[in-house]
Design an enzyme around this catalytic site. Structure first.
Site, PDB file in Angstrom:
ATOM      1  N   GLU A  48      10.448   0.659  10.074  1.00 51.49           N
ATOM      2  CA  GLU A  48      11.388   1.764   9.828  1.00 51.49           C
ATOM      3  C   GLU A  48      10.633   3.041  10.151  1.00 51.49           C
ATOM      4  O   GLU A  48       9.723   3.424   9.427  1.00 51.49           O
ATOM      5  CB  GLU A  48      11.825   1.794   8.358  1.00 51.49           C
TER       6      GLU A  48
ATOM      7  N   GLY B 177       3.576   3.075  13.618  1.00 47.28           N
ATOM      8  CA  GLY B 177       4.394   1.877  13.822  1.00 47.28           C
ATOM      9  C   GLY B 177       4.044   1.182  15.128  1.00 47.28           C
ATOM     10  O   GLY B 177       3.917  -0.054  15.183  1.00 47.28           O
TER      11      GLY B 177
ATOM     12  N   CYS C 194      13.496  10.676   6.762  1.00 47.80           N
ATOM     13  CA  CYS C 194      13.508  10.151   8.130  1.00 47.80           C
ATOM     14  C   CYS C 194      14.871  10.328   8.777  1.00 47.80           C
ATOM     15  O   CYS C 194      14.978  10.550   9.967  1.00 47.80           O
ATOM     16  CB  CYS C 194      13.116   8.687   8.113  1.00 47.80           C
TER      17      CYS C 194
ATOM     18  N   LYS D 126       0.835  -1.205   0.000  1.00 49.85           N
ATOM     19  CA  LYS D 126       0.000   0.000   0.000  1.00 49.85           C
ATOM     20  C   LYS D 126       0.871   1.256   0.000  1.00 49.85           C
ATOM     21  O   LYS D 126       1.571   1.546   0.963  1.00 49.85           O
ATOM     22  CB  LYS D 126      -0.911   0.064   1.225  1.00 49.85           C
TER      23      LYS D 126
ATOM     24  N   GLU E  61      10.238  15.276  15.564  1.00 53.78           N
ATOM     25  CA  GLU E  61      10.572  15.204  14.150  1.00 53.78           C
ATOM     26  C   GLU E  61       9.738  16.234  13.404  1.00 53.78           C
ATOM     27  O   GLU E  61       8.524  16.274  13.539  1.00 53.78           O
ATOM     28  CB  GLU E  61      10.248  13.799  13.645  1.00 53.78           C
TER      29      GLU E  61
ATOM     30  N   GLY F  64       7.157   4.472   8.196  1.00 48.68           N
ATOM     31  CA  GLY F  64       6.281   5.615   8.444  1.00 48.68           C
ATOM     32  C   GLY F  64       6.534   6.172   9.823  1.00 48.68           C
ATOM     33  O   GLY F  64       7.632   6.044  10.360  1.00 48.68           O
ATOM     34  N   SER F  65       5.494   6.749  10.394  1.00 49.92           N
ATOM     35  CA  SER F  65       5.670   7.440  11.672  1.00 49.92           C
ATOM     36  C   SER F  65       5.769   6.450  12.832  1.00 49.92           C
ATOM     37  O   SER F  65       5.231   5.341  12.775  1.00 49.92           O
ATOM     38  CB  SER F  65       4.503   8.390  11.902  1.00 49.92           C
ATOM     39  N   THR F  66       6.417   6.876  13.898  1.00 50.08           N
ATOM     40  CA  THR F  66       6.561   6.043  15.089  1.00 50.08           C
ATOM     41  C   THR F  66       5.193   5.734  15.687  1.00 50.08           C
ATOM     42  O   THR F  66       4.950   4.613  16.151  1.00 50.08           O
ATOM     43  CB  THR F  66       7.488   6.751  16.095  1.00 50.08           C
ATOM     44  N   GLU F  67       4.297   6.708  15.616  1.00 50.69           N
ATOM     45  CA  GLU F  67       2.957   6.526  16.179  1.00 50.69           C
ATOM     46  C   GLU F  67       2.214   5.366  15.490  1.00 50.69           C
ATOM     47  O   GLU F  67       1.693   4.463  16.156  1.00 50.69           O
ATOM     48  CB  GLU F  67       2.209   7.847  15.979  1.00 50.69           C
TER      49      GLU F  67
END
Ligand code: NAP
Ligand code: MG
Length: 476
Positions: A256, A239, A290, A182, A387, A234-237
């Protein structure tokens, strides 16, 4: 400032269709419930195409197609034959690289100079590199006879749409898996052109499936019980949410995530080169990187000199039309991202840091943010901690190498770092102590398919690239 005549790359190489379906089982198909969204050019807000949004029934279909292809065709195929397909895809990417680069710049807003000279060569290199591994997996150093995992669900962000696709798909296919990928909602178009390349390469149906859509499509895909492996960038959130949702299942996971890299300049560094590295570190790809060097740590006794050169250099950056070959900094990818950059920058000023941008005329339409630096930043400031994912640099100073290490590591992230010094021994001393997956010395933002990439701490786990990048796609 020199005046240049505009030198726009022609977009006539790109043959955009008004609308695109989903790529499932080797064919473009309509989504079951007919949902769609528009992908726009962030430099002009022009609608480029209407793109299907995959719902749960489409995820079901795509995962089933990937499973069938894995069981019947791709899994049993000898590695040397899989390699032939990957080499063929790599060559087609090279042949169609101009078309892919123009489309990437149109859909994402990045300068054509970067999509043409950085993204596309790396995309092709990634497929060539992993094609070479397909028949040598037992020599990859994992022992025994490593086997593919099965069906991989892959979800990627919008900052390097085609490069992130290559990082995901090339190792997965080389290792013998099939994939459902996706792309991000704002940058689906090059993934759909890649789907056409898969058709052109006669890749067996179902080996690669592309499901366009937004976050809900991503969630439905990673949560599907028929998936054996999840790979997310993508974002840590998000993830974290994915890690929670698949905890306790048999699915293998690699993440990642975000970063807040320190770019550390010592007083013995070659200052002009370091300034180029700082600019490349934070203004490359509008700072939507990133591993961007978003915190400059400069030794106190050279801070004034470095900042003066940096400001002079920033005044030379050309911001504008991504398709113009003179452009250095293109458009911000979306209105939402522009809003995040503005909010965090305003917080920087409110918290007492000093903001500076060169004089720079921004186009009337589209999403733009002038290259910006903040001086007088402290470690407690939000711009030093969060970030920003935009062309905004926070500047902090340090006196000793130990203080540089302490400040560089004072972040929940651990993706990358840069060191600028004349002393090799200091590079090694620093690299040993920096908690970052990638450490560059006297350079920044260098990528190569043979080199593993990934983070520590909240920047994720698992590695992409190199021999290490195969491990996430094999049962070893
Ligand atoms: P994001 O919001 O996390 O989105 C990434 C992808 O996940 C998009 O395709 C998104 O869909 C999808 N998604 C959103 N919610 C989801 C959910 N609940 N379940 C499954 N998928 C979901 O990240 P972003 O803000 O677009 O991208 C920037 C971030 O990526 C930054 O934090 C950056 O550091 C990180 N990044 C990391 C690396 C690395 O290698 N470490 C590389 C590049 C970027 P839609 O966007 O279509 O809604
Ligand atoms: Mg777009």
């Amino acid at each position: 400032m020199f005046e240049y005549a505009p030198a726009p790359e022609s977009r006539s190489v790109v043959d955009l269709k008004p609308s695109y379906g989903l790529f499932i089982d080797g064919k473009f198909v309509d989504p079951a419930d007919g949902g769609s969204s528009k992908s726009i050019n962030p430099a002009s807000e022009e609608v480029l195409a209407e793109v299907a949004e995959a719902g749960t029934p489409d995820v079901e279909r795509a995962v089933r197609a990937a499973r069938k292809a894995y069981d019947k065709v791709w899994g049993p195929m000898p590695g040397r034959d899989r390699a032939k397909y990957l080499y063929r895809i790599a060559r087609l990417i090279q042949e169609r690289s101009r078309e892919l680069a123009v489309l990437e710049s149109l859909d994402n807003g990045k300068p054509i100079r970067e999509s043409r000279d950085v993204d596309l060569p790396l995309v092709a290199a990634h497929f060539f590199y992993y094609a070479g591994w397909a028949d040598k997996l037992e020599h990859a150093g994992f022992g025994g006879n490593p086997q593919p995992i099965g069906v991989a669900a892959q979800v990627i962000p919008w900052n390097f749409p085609l490069l992130m696709l290559a990082w995901k798909i090339a190792p997965a296919l080389a290792a013998g898996n099939t994939v459902v990928l996706k792309p991000a909602e704002t940058t689906p178009l090059t993934a759909l052109l890649f789907a056409e390349i898969c058709q052109q390469a006669d890749l067996p149906a179902g080996v690669v499936n592309i499901l366009t859509g937004a976050g809900d499509t991503g969630r439905a895909l990673v949560e599907h019980p028929g998936v054996d492996k999840v790979a997310f960038t993508g974002s840590t959130e998000v993830g974290r949410a994915i890690a929670r949702s698949i905890a306790g299942t048999r699915k293998k996971l690699t993440l990642e995530l975000g970063g807040k890299a320190a770019n550390i300049v010592f007083d013995d560094a070659p200052i002009d080169q370091a300034v180029e590295g700082i600019v490349n570190g934070i203004f490359f790809n509008q700072g939507h990187v990133c591993c961007a060097g978003s915190r400059l740590l400069v030794q106190e006794n050279v801070a004034d000199r470095v900042l003066e050169s940096l400001k002079r250099r920033m005044a030379q950056l050309r911001v504008g039309d991504p398709l113009d070959k003179n452009t250095d900094v293109g458009a911000i990818n979306s209105a939402a991202q522009l809003e995040r950059i503005r909010e965090l920058s305003d917080a920087g000023s409110a918290e007492g840091a000093e903001r500076w941008s060169p004089p720079c005329e921004l186009p009337d339409r589209g999403f733009w943010f002038a290259p910006t630096i903040f001086t007088g930043v402290t470690q407690a400031h939000r711009i030093a901690r969060e970030e920003i994912f935009g062309p905004v640099l926070s500047v902090l100073t340090f006196r000793t190498p130990a203080e540089a290490v302490e400040k560089a590591n004072n972040t929940p992230y651990g993706l990358s770092a840069g060191i600028w010094t004349d002393k090799g021994s200091r590079i090694l001393w620093m690299a040993d102590r920096l908690r970052a997956g990638v450490v560059w010395a006297n350079t920044f933002n260098k990528f190569d398919p043979t080199s593993p990439f990934g983070g520590y701490k909240e920047s994720g786990y698992g590695r992409e690239g190199g021999r290490h990048g195969l491990e996430g796609y094999l049962n070893v």
